[in-house]
Design a protein around this motif. Sequence first.
Motif, PDB file in Angstrom:
ATOM      1  N   GLY A 126      80.769 -44.815   3.559  1.00  0.00           N
ATOM      2  CA  GLY A 126      80.067 -43.576   3.260  1.00  0.00           C
ATOM      3  C   GLY A 126      80.730 -42.337   3.831  1.00  0.00           C
ATOM      4  N   THR A 127      81.951 -42.467   4.326  1.00  0.00           N
ATOM      5  CA  THR A 127      82.644 -41.304   4.900  1.00  0.00           C
ATOM      6  C   THR A 127      83.582 -40.629   3.903  1.00  0.00           C
ATOM      7  OG1 THR A 127      84.392 -42.757   5.766  1.00  0.00           O
ATOM      8  CG2 THR A 127      82.542 -42.260   7.242  1.00  0.00           C
ATOM      9  N   VAL A 128      83.776 -41.229   2.731  1.00  0.00           N
ATOM     10  CA  VAL A 128      84.610 -40.648   1.685  1.00  0.00           C
ATOM     11  C   VAL A 128      83.768 -40.462   0.437  1.00  0.00           C
ATOM     12  CG1 VAL A 128      86.602 -40.977   0.169  1.00  0.00           C
ATOM     13  CG2 VAL A 128      86.750 -41.642   2.577  1.00  0.00           C
ATOM     14  N   ASP A 129      83.705 -39.231  -0.076  1.00  0.00           N
ATOM     15  CA  ASP A 129      82.964 -38.910  -1.287  1.00  0.00           C
ATOM     16  C   ASP A 129      83.921 -38.986  -2.482  1.00  0.00           C
ATOM     17  OD1 ASP A 129      81.473 -37.925  -3.360  1.00  0.00           O
ATOM     18  OD2 ASP A 129      80.845 -36.085  -2.329  1.00  0.00           O
ATOM     19  N   VAL A 130      83.774 -40.019  -3.321  1.00  0.00           N
ATOM     20  CA  VAL A 130      84.671 -40.225  -4.456  1.00  0.00           C
ATOM     21  C   VAL A 130      84.670 -39.039  -5.407  1.00  0.00           C
ATOM     22  CG1 VAL A 130      85.129 -41.672  -6.480  1.00  0.00           C
ATOM     23  CG2 VAL A 130      84.441 -42.734  -4.328  1.00  0.00           C
ATOM     24  N   SER A 131      83.537 -38.390  -5.566  1.00  0.00           N
ATOM     25  CA  SER A 131      83.439 -37.265  -6.506  1.00  0.00           C
ATOM     26  C   SER A 131      84.292 -36.077  -6.075  1.00  0.00           C
ATOM     27  CB  SER A 131      81.982 -36.818  -6.646  1.00  0.00           C
ATOM     28  OG  SER A 131      81.497 -36.273  -5.431  1.00  0.00           O
ATOM     29  N   ARG A 132      84.693 -36.040  -4.813  1.00  0.00           N
ATOM     30  CA  ARG A 132      85.483 -34.925  -4.303  1.00  0.00           C
ATOM     31  C   ARG A 132      86.989 -35.227  -4.281  1.00  0.00           C
ATOM     32  NH1 ARG A 132      82.674 -30.868  -1.714  1.00  0.00           N
ATOM     33  NH2 ARG A 132      80.445 -31.221  -1.461  1.00  0.00           N
ATOM     34  N   LYS A 141      92.635 -38.849  -8.808  1.00  0.00           N
ATOM     35  CA  LYS A 141      91.914 -40.036  -9.264  1.00  0.00           C
ATOM     36  C   LYS A 141      92.795 -41.290  -9.225  1.00  0.00           C
ATOM     37  CE  LYS A 141      88.243 -37.663  -9.927  1.00  0.00           C
ATOM     38  NZ  LYS A 141      87.137 -37.774  -8.937  1.00  0.00           N
ATOM     39  N   VAL A 171      85.042 -45.280   1.573  1.00  0.00           N
ATOM     40  CA  VAL A 171      84.043 -45.218   0.502  1.00  0.00           C
ATOM     41  C   VAL A 171      82.852 -46.106   0.833  1.00  0.00           C
ATOM     42  CG1 VAL A 171      83.570 -45.798  -1.913  1.00  0.00           C
ATOM     43  CG2 VAL A 171      85.684 -44.590  -1.307  1.00  0.00           C
ATOM     44  N   TYR A 172      83.138 -47.342   1.229  1.00  0.00           N
ATOM     45  CA  TYR A 172      82.056 -48.284   1.542  1.00  0.00           C
ATOM     46  C   TYR A 172      81.301 -47.885   2.804  1.00  0.00           C
ATOM     47  CZ  TYR A 172      84.230 -51.246  -1.991  1.00  0.00           C
ATOM     48  OH  TYR A 172      84.744 -51.730  -3.166  1.00  0.00           O
TER      49      TYR A 172
END
Length: 241
Positions: free
Chosen positions: A221-227, A231, A218-219
């Motif tokens: 930028g390789t993981v999109d939390v919205s996808r 949860k 996430v930090y």
Amino acid sequence: MENKKSLLKLSSITILDTRLSIRIPTVGEILEDERTYYSMISAFTAGTFQYMVELDDMGIDFTAITDYELFKIIFPAFAKSDLSLLFGNLDMSDFDIYKDNSQRELLYSPGNDMEINEKTYLELADTIRKINLLEKVTYRPGNESARKYLLEKERRKRKRNSRKPYEPYLEKLVVSLVNTSEFPYNYESCMDLSIYKFNQSFRQIQHKIAFDNMMIGVYAGTVDVSRLGDKNALSWIPDKY
């Protein structure tokens, strides 16, 4: 199961009033003979799918009987062996199939005046699964061709595995966790943990490592939390155990 205490605080779980309880053994106790322990709990929690070969050898279609009917076949033989790791000092050796006045078959112990009916069995099996992180297998083939294919495939698998020596499961898990920074126990201290506590620690460590790796993504930028579909992955504390 009517115990209101957390399983983290229990050493046994009452199943049938005060007469039948399941022990929660320690890691050290199981390591005395882990092959026997896992064979025992596997037999008590197995679905008919997992015994398809044995049932077929007896002329029984594994899709035509219930898990409880399978248990009634298996349990009398196991009851004559040492079950103390699971049931303490309760003598279960006289459990067998009896018929009541209505000719209904019962799994019954005359010495204990105890019946294990389907409701009791399901509670017993679910409890053993919870303690040992086992999933219930409910698979059923879609048709007769699929059933025969699965049987042939399982027979080939059994034949291959029969040549292989037993590989310890719990021992490997202990070595792995003791050498993991998140696990606060050494070889000696983890021997006194109940298998439930040990299993929950293992599950939590798995979840936290996955969480930490995801946060790095996430930090970076390789993981999109919205996808993210799950949860629960956004917290290092799982929704449930």
